[in-house]
Write a protein that holds these residues in place. Sequence first.
Motif, mmCIF file in Angstrom:
data_model
loop_
_atom_site.group_PDB
_atom_site.id
_atom_site.type_symbol
_atom_site.label_atom_id
_atom_site.label_comp_id
_atom_site.label_asym_id
_atom_site.label_seq_id
_atom_site.Cartn_x
_atom_site.Cartn_y
_atom_site.Cartn_z
ATOM 1 N N PRO A 1 0.793 -1.236 0.000
ATOM 2 C CA PRO A 1 0.000 0.000 0.000
ATOM 3 C C PRO A 1 0.825 1.285 0.000
ATOM 4 C CG PRO A 1 -0.943 -1.577 1.532
ATOM 5 C CD PRO A 1 0.361 -2.146 1.083
ATOM 6 N N MET B 1 1.512 2.262 -3.417
ATOM 7 C CA MET B 1 0.266 2.790 -3.971
ATOM 8 C C MET B 1 0.040 4.227 -3.528
ATOM 9 S SD MET B 1 -2.561 2.254 -5.703
ATOM 10 C CE MET B 1 -2.792 0.484 -5.824
ATOM 11 N N THR C 1 -0.778 7.384 -6.064
ATOM 12 C CA THR C 1 -2.047 8.113 -6.013
ATOM 13 C C THR C 1 -1.853 9.541 -5.519
ATOM 14 O OG1 THR C 1 -2.467 7.206 -3.812
ATOM 15 C CG2 THR C 1 -3.419 6.036 -5.687
ATOM 16 N N SER D 1 -4.747 -1.441 0.461
ATOM 17 C CA SER D 1 -4.089 -0.608 -0.556
ATOM 18 C C SER D 1 -4.990 0.549 -0.962
ATOM 19 C CB SER D 1 -3.739 -1.458 -1.787
ATOM 20 O OG SER D 1 -2.822 -2.479 -1.459
ATOM 21 N N GLY E 1 -3.961 4.296 -0.351
ATOM 22 C CA GLY E 1 -3.863 5.093 -1.573
ATOM 23 C C GLY E 1 -4.726 6.336 -1.523
#
Length: 535
Positions: A381, A384, A388, A442, A446
């Motif tokens: 994560p 991620m 993001t 995740s 994110g």
Amino acid sequence: MNLTLGLNRPVRNFTLNRHSYKNPKFTHDKHSRLQLPSHFIEISKLKCFGDVNSWTGASVQQLLRDGSGEPRRILSRRIRVSSNDAQFGSLPNKGEAESSSFAEFITSERVKVVAMLALALALCNADRVVMSVAIVPLSLAHGWSRSFGGIVQSSFLWGYLISPIAGGTLVDYYGGKAVMACGVTLWSLATFLTPWAAENSLLALLFARAMLGVAEGVALPCMNNMIARWFPSTERARAVAMAMAGFQLGNAIGLTLSPILMSQGGIFGPFVIFGLCGFLWVLVWLSATSSTPARSPQISKYELEYIMNGRQKSHAPESEPKTTMVPPFRRLLSKMPTWSLIVANAMHSWGFFVILSWMPIYFNSVHHVDLRQAAWFSAVPWCMMALTGYLAGLWSDTLIRTGTSITLARKIMQSIGFIGPAIALIGLTAAKTPSIASAWLSLAVGLKAFSHCGFLVNLQEIAPHYSGVLHGLSNTAGTFAAIVGTVGAGFFVELVGSFQGFLLLTSLLYFLAALFYNKFSTGERVNFDESGMNT
């Protein structure tokens, strides 16, 4: 002779005669730059259709000469510097304009500054998490209990708790460049000396880790200060996202490289390597960057004009008198927008440290995954989050450039950054397999990255003069929340016997924090010269 021009309007013909270059519509300003009517959008891309004889070509060339007789070069890049602070200009060929602007952005001095900030934040987190890897062999070597190992790890927070406010005040007074250089030097020295401290004295080890926390407390206020100076408001969310991507990747760097370095250089290998990397960073930072764009010898005239135009609208800190050494804490805390930032930072830190500290154990105890796989499930994560976060920055800046108010843009980003994780954590509690649980985790982490384009950028906007100390205040609240959340999770699980219950509690707190931020936050500058609980 007829000359047809391809413009951003219906094609029209006109005749150039021997006196056409004297047309009064073509005028010069005081800088002798050619000023054209508004429908001549892209003079540098003048397209002619039909036959043009040599005399007409000569007349047009003469028209585009200045008083010195040298050809006047009219570049679309120069036209893009406008009072509207538009990065991409208003050229007909939008694809070419955006491509050119993106190339300028990537190669600009301001991106070099934010890249250096991202590296510093990566080192910041790597130096922080290396002890979580080294604590196991250190405990075995010295016979430490698990509780004492927790004390060693928590000693970082002792220093981190006291430095953000003082560090933020120093940043507002001396600027981000000098304070960041001092901070990285100090935390690199503390990291480098940790092996010596561990071998000689437990008190020395605790002191070294506490000094690491003190030094790292200035990192985020310095980042905010430098971005406020180097980026216009239409690019700040993206810049913060780029810097925070380094911060998140520092977790992955520290956790993945530390075991490798330990296998090659012993338990203390990563401490020495990361410490030396910090010293190298300081040398590059001091020699290759400037505290403000106006002081940079490498910056282009175009970039300087573009940044200055944006800063005139956003009230950059160096455009005003320096703050006094003692900030007006009472007036700062008398405004509800300040409390919206404090609540947002506290909730962000609560979720961040709960997930960082407890998710491996969650996967191990709830889904019965061994610790090595649990660490992998918990590490994905954070990568991620880095991705993001940058996408959120692009979207936020686009909203502002297309006319969305700064206040609304920040509230949209913060709402996604809190409500998104709240919903994802509810999904995590219902997951039946480790893979589904990792997917929900995740998604939660994110979406948390959208907060970087909410409250974290908002600090610069409501009080550019006091952004450092505001960041310090909110960071201190965030550290308290991190301690309460991390310790409270353990007690909650012991009392209730359920990780899922604590995740649901965290989800509820996310919803409440989102409501509070949307109620009291603003993207406008707040008047801290007057007391009272209003903006």
